[in-house]
Enzyme design. Structure first.
Site, PDB file in Angstrom:
ATOM      1  N   CYS A 290       0.784  -1.240   0.000  1.00 11.74           N
ATOM      2  CA  CYS A 290       0.000   0.000   0.000  1.00 11.74           C
ATOM      3  C   CYS A 290       0.816   1.289   0.000  1.00 11.74           C
ATOM      4  O   CYS A 290       0.507   2.196  -0.788  1.00 11.74           O
ATOM      5  CB  CYS A 290      -1.022   0.043   1.125  1.00 11.74           C
ATOM      6  SG  CYS A 290      -1.042  -1.356   2.205  1.00 11.74           S
ATOM      7  N   ARG A 319       6.942 -11.274   5.268  1.00 14.10           N
ATOM      8  CA  ARG A 319       6.440 -11.139   6.632  1.00 14.10           C
ATOM      9  C   ARG A 319       7.080 -12.193   7.525  1.00 14.10           C
ATOM     10  O   ARG A 319       7.206 -13.352   7.145  1.00 14.10           O
ATOM     11  CB  ARG A 319       4.914 -11.294   6.659  1.00 14.10           C
ATOM     12  CG  ARG A 319       4.240 -10.204   5.843  1.00 14.10           C
ATOM     13  CD  ARG A 319       2.735 -10.310   5.899  1.00 14.10           C
ATOM     14  NE  ARG A 319       2.155  -9.351   4.967  1.00 14.10           N
ATOM     15  CZ  ARG A 319       0.858  -9.290   4.678  1.00 14.10           C
ATOM     16  NH1 ARG A 319       0.024 -10.142   5.253  1.00 14.10           N
ATOM     17  NH2 ARG A 319       0.396  -8.395   3.833  1.00 14.10           N
ATOM     18  N   GLN A 337       1.401 -10.863  -3.726  1.00 14.51           N
ATOM     19  CA  GLN A 337      -0.034 -10.606  -3.739  1.00 14.51           C
ATOM     20  C   GLN A 337      -0.451 -10.082  -5.099  1.00 14.51           C
ATOM     21  O   GLN A 337       0.290  -9.344  -5.740  1.00 14.51           O
ATOM     22  CB  GLN A 337      -0.383  -9.551  -2.692  1.00 14.51           C
ATOM     23  CG  GLN A 337      -0.091  -9.970  -1.275  1.00 14.51           C
ATOM     24  CD  GLN A 337      -0.405  -8.853  -0.291  1.00 14.51           C
ATOM     25  OE1 GLN A 337       0.038  -7.723  -0.466  1.00 14.51           O
ATOM     26  NE2 GLN A 337      -1.164  -9.173   0.742  1.00 14.51           N
ATOM     27  N   ASP A 339      -2.183  -7.649  -5.813  1.00 10.58           N
ATOM     28  CA  ASP A 339      -2.657  -6.549  -4.989  1.00 10.58           C
ATOM     29  C   ASP A 339      -3.112  -5.370  -5.846  1.00 10.58           C
ATOM     30  O   ASP A 339      -2.605  -5.165  -6.948  1.00 10.58           O
ATOM     31  CB  ASP A 339      -1.498  -6.091  -4.095  1.00 10.58           C
ATOM     32  CG  ASP A 339      -1.984  -5.435  -2.820  1.00 10.58           C
ATOM     33  OD1 ASP A 339      -3.209  -5.329  -2.624  1.00 10.58           O
ATOM     34  OD2 ASP A 339      -1.126  -5.034  -2.018  1.00 10.58           O
ATOM     35  N   HIS A 341      -4.972  -1.203  -5.230  1.00 12.88           N
ATOM     36  CA  HIS A 341      -5.610  -0.206  -4.373  1.00 12.88           C
ATOM     37  C   HIS A 341      -6.456   0.704  -5.239  1.00 12.88           C
ATOM     38  O   HIS A 341      -5.995   1.183  -6.271  1.00 12.88           O
ATOM     39  CB  HIS A 341      -4.562   0.575  -3.588  1.00 12.88           C
ATOM     40  CG  HIS A 341      -3.846  -0.302  -2.610  1.00 12.88           C
ATOM     41  ND1 HIS A 341      -2.703  -0.982  -2.942  1.00 12.88           N
ATOM     42  CD2 HIS A 341      -4.150  -0.660  -1.342  1.00 12.88           C
ATOM     43  CE1 HIS A 341      -2.327  -1.707  -1.901  1.00 12.88           C
ATOM     44  NE2 HIS A 341      -3.178  -1.533  -0.920  1.00 12.88           N
ATOM     45  N   LYS A 425     -14.442  -5.171   5.986  1.00 14.71           N
ATOM     46  CA  LYS A 425     -13.971  -5.883   4.802  1.00 14.71           C
ATOM     47  C   LYS A 425     -14.878  -7.049   4.448  1.00 14.71           C
ATOM     48  O   LYS A 425     -15.663  -7.524   5.269  1.00 14.71           O
ATOM     49  CB  LYS A 425     -12.558  -6.422   5.042  1.00 14.71           C
ATOM     50  CG  LYS A 425     -12.494  -7.388   6.213  1.00 14.71           C
ATOM     51  CD  LYS A 425     -11.119  -8.033   6.320  1.00 14.71           C
ATOM     52  CE  LYS A 425     -11.049  -8.973   7.521  1.00 14.71           C
ATOM     53  NZ  LYS A 425      -9.810  -9.734   7.612  1.00 14.71           N
ATOM     54  N   HIS A 471      -8.407  -1.554  -0.363  1.00 18.27           N
ATOM     55  CA  HIS A 471      -7.408  -2.578  -0.695  1.00 18.27           C
ATOM     56  C   HIS A 471      -8.171  -3.749  -1.269  1.00 18.27           C
ATOM     57  O   HIS A 471      -9.223  -4.090  -0.744  1.00 18.27           O
ATOM     58  CB  HIS A 471      -6.716  -3.142   0.546  1.00 18.27           C
ATOM     59  CG  HIS A 471      -6.098  -2.145   1.454  1.00 18.27           C
ATOM     60  ND1 HIS A 471      -4.751  -1.929   1.477  1.00 18.27           N
ATOM     61  CD2 HIS A 471      -6.635  -1.343   2.394  1.00 18.27           C
ATOM     62  CE1 HIS A 471      -4.486  -1.022   2.411  1.00 18.27           C
ATOM     63  NE2 HIS A 471      -5.606  -0.653   2.984  1.00 18.27           N
TER      64      HIS A 471
END
Length: 604
Positions: A290, A319, A337, A339, A341, A425, A471
RNA sequence: GCCGGCGUAGCUCAACGGUAGAGCGACGCAUUCGUAAUGCGUAGGUUGGAGGUUCAAUUCCUCUCGCCGGCUCCA
């Protein structure tokens, strides 16, 4: 599952006929767990009892054990259970006062039971006696042990008392029970089948990926075949996203810790982050994408006219997951990911969320997944947690998510208090062959980051307004998705995802030349290369076919003198076997059609 | 991270105080073969790593690394 009904004994001694098979099964399993507890306390008098419920797959019982039990003890316990069962012991309920129960369990030294009773409201409670074992339990139970069906103890594991890692660790024995012996056998067969589909085993057999001690746990080496599948997944996604106005970016893997302080991760996510000292500065290996996407959004002044801005990346993040949680591809320390946004105006949110749910459905269905579970996670205002955003923000966001879910007609479970501190979410999870749930898609509102980074756009009033940030990930992580995909298909990927779509098998060296001609033709085919390889080894056809079958290659193309003569290939399908001969162009057309439609063939 | 179990050839597994073995795979030779394993031969190991006990350790003990089953946490 067979129709199951029997009489049960309830806490007040009432006898009830249970007619619902599912409920009856639960009672059967719960009663079996009591039988196990009796066996364990007889064999090892020094143990103390935790809890012993039925589960969706069987039952367990938690024990505090001075002497550690091992897998070897399971057999002894199981034998004892059989022995006790044959004594036809009755389950005897009784209602006692809380005071009396406490006195009894204290005397017995059952401090775990005592703790549970102390926290219980009401003045009376029920106990069940089985043999000499009195257990605090609301029941109901079967009448006597002769009603119990087939059971088996499966494994032994540690578990924290009351699921709290700060409290003592007990030993949990897992088992399962069924009304009939045959059903138990089927279940055990199912476990074995699931083991064969285990993505770690298939990953090795099909040479898709590995994890090397010398690299580190939880970090994946994608071998050529696994990498090919990943590339196909990414390519498909990229296409779908670009069609829908997403813009792809790349962001760096490390950044100064200041950035993570601004984003709040340094404070809230610290124990999961890898940090690297560099001169006077500290760097952080990115745990999330992000901040990078936000800085790209912020790189220019944004007008309300250009919203929504959708920034996407196959972003690799790292992580520091606890070592004991790592699991093949499904739980790792470095993952990518899919991913993105979305930055938009408040009036665009509903459409954006709805479109994203549409997209998720389209994508997951394309991969052959249709058994999904949807959860809506919202805050718990009573929890007194430090939530970002105002109560109105939360209310509005929840209503948008609910509206989007309703538009989709998706049923969902509302999970209060499950939201992250920064926003509500929607999560989509998939249940794998081993019955485990894996979260794939996620759509999350974020009230925190727009604030922290002061993310704005210029409105029609020429003033700055806070942007709404969402997200979202569809597959979650490519590693996890790959793991789920492998298990779902048992390694036999549908044609459009198969790393090798066809293997050319020349019958002898005499046909090598023609085999390579066919390979060239397919690789250089007009509508795009077909992923084909040729087995030129000095082996018999049967040998090569066997290996191709084990490698789950969709098509085997056998070529000998006959085929060279007629410019054809003898086609063998991995599920249907011999398909007869066809011209190379015919085969190419067949393959293109199946690939275009993302067909999942029979046989999976 | 915690509890329990397990680490032997590239893979799957034997040997469990007394000289480390098999099948598959790899490599070489022969064979030129029609839909799930052709034959013969060769190479391949500080038994995860470090320390200890013992005349002797793959085997027993301690530590460490990794894996597996769970718990906690999570994409």
């Amino acid at each position: 599952m067979s129709e199951l009904r029997f009489r049960t004994i309830h806490r007040d001694g009432e006898v009830v006929e249970v007619t619902d098979s599912e409920e009856a099964l639960q009672i059967l399993r719960h009663s079996t767990s009591h039988l196990m507890a009796l066996a364990v306390t007889q064999l090892y008098p020094e143990v103390h009892l935790g809890i012993g419920p039925a589960t969706s797959e069987g039952f367990y019982y938690d024990f505090q054990t001075p002497r550690r039990l091992t897998e070897e003890d399971l057999e002894t316990i199981e034998k004892k259970m059989q022995e006790l069962r044959s004594q036809d012991l009755p389950f005897e309920p009784s209602i006692v006062s809380k005071k009396k129960a406490l006195k009894f369990f204290k005397k017995e030294g059952e401090h775990l039971k005592t703790e549970l009773i102390e926290e219980r409201d009401g003045e009376i409670l029920s106990c069940y006696k089985l043999g000499e074992l009195v257990d605090f339990c609301t029941g109901p139970h079967v009448f006597s042990t002769s009603q119990l069906g087939a059971f088996k103890l499966l494994s032994i594991a540690g578990s924290y008392w009351r699921g709290d890692e700060k409290r003592e660790q007990l030993q949990r024995i897992y088992g399962t029970a069924f009304p009939q012996e045959a059903e138990l056998r089927d279940y055990l067969d199912h476990l074995e089948e699931a083991l064969k589909r285990d993505h770690r085993r298939l990953g090795k057999q099909l040479n898709l990926f590995s994890v090397a001690d010398r690299v580190a746990p939880g970090l994946i080496l994608w071998h050529p075949k696994g990498a090919k599948v990943r590339e196909l997944i990414e390519g498909f996604l990229r296409l779908e996203l670009e069609k829908r106005g997403y813009q792809f970016v790349y962001t760096p893997h490390i950044a100064k810790s200041d950035l993570w302080k601004t984003s709040g991760h340094y404070e809230y996510f610290r124990e999961n982050m890898f940090t690297l000292p560099l001169d006077e500065e500290e760097y952080v290996l990115k745990p999330m994408n992000c901040p990078g996407h936000i800085l790209i959004y912020q790189s220019s002044k944004r007008s309300y006219r250009e919203l929504p801005v959708r920034i996407a990346e196959f972003g690799t993040v790292y992580r520091k997951e606890k070592s004991g949680t790592l699991h093949g591809l499904l739980r790792v320390r470095g993952f990518t990911q899919d991913d993105a946004h979305i930055f938009c105006r408040p009036d665009q949110v509903l459409d954006e969320v709805t479109q994203t749910l549409d997209l998720a459905e389209h994508v997951l269905k394309s991969f052959g997944f249709d058994r999904l579970e949807v959860a809506l996670s919202v805050w718990d205002p009573a929890a007194g947690k430090d939530y970002a955003g105002s109560p109105e923000d939360w209310k509005n966001a929840e209503s948008v998510l609910v509206q989007a879910l309703e538009r989709k007609g998706w049923s969902y479970e509302r999970c209060e208090g499950e939201a992250a501190f920064y926003g509500p979410k929607i999560d989509v999870t998939l249940v794998d062959t081993l019955g485990r749930s894996w979260q794939l898609s996620t759509f999350q509102f974020d009230f925190s980051l727009p604030e922290r980074f002061n993310l704005t756009y210029v409105g029609t009033d020429s003033k700055d307004h806070h942007v709404v940030m969402i997200h979202r990930a569809l597959l979650g992580s490519l590693e996890r998705f790959m793991g789920v995909l492998i298990e779902h298909y048992g390694g036999a990927f549908p044609l459009w995802l198969a790393p090798v779509q066809a293997l050319i098998i020349p019958i002898s060296e005499k046909s090598h030349h023609y085999a390579l001609e066919v390979q060239k033709a397919l690789r250089e085919a007009e509508r795009g290369p077909i992923r084909v390889e040729t087995d030129l080894r000095n082996e018999k056809v049967g040998y090569k076919i066997r290996e191709a079958q084990l490698q789950k290659v969709p098509y085997m193309l056998i070529v000998g003198e006959r085929e060279a003569e007629s410019q054809t290939v003898a086609v063998r399908n991995r599920f249907q076997g011999e398909q007869g001969s066809m011209k190379v162009e015919e085969l190419a057309t067949l393959i293109y059609d199946l690939v275009d439609q993302k067909v999942v063939e029979e046989g999976h």
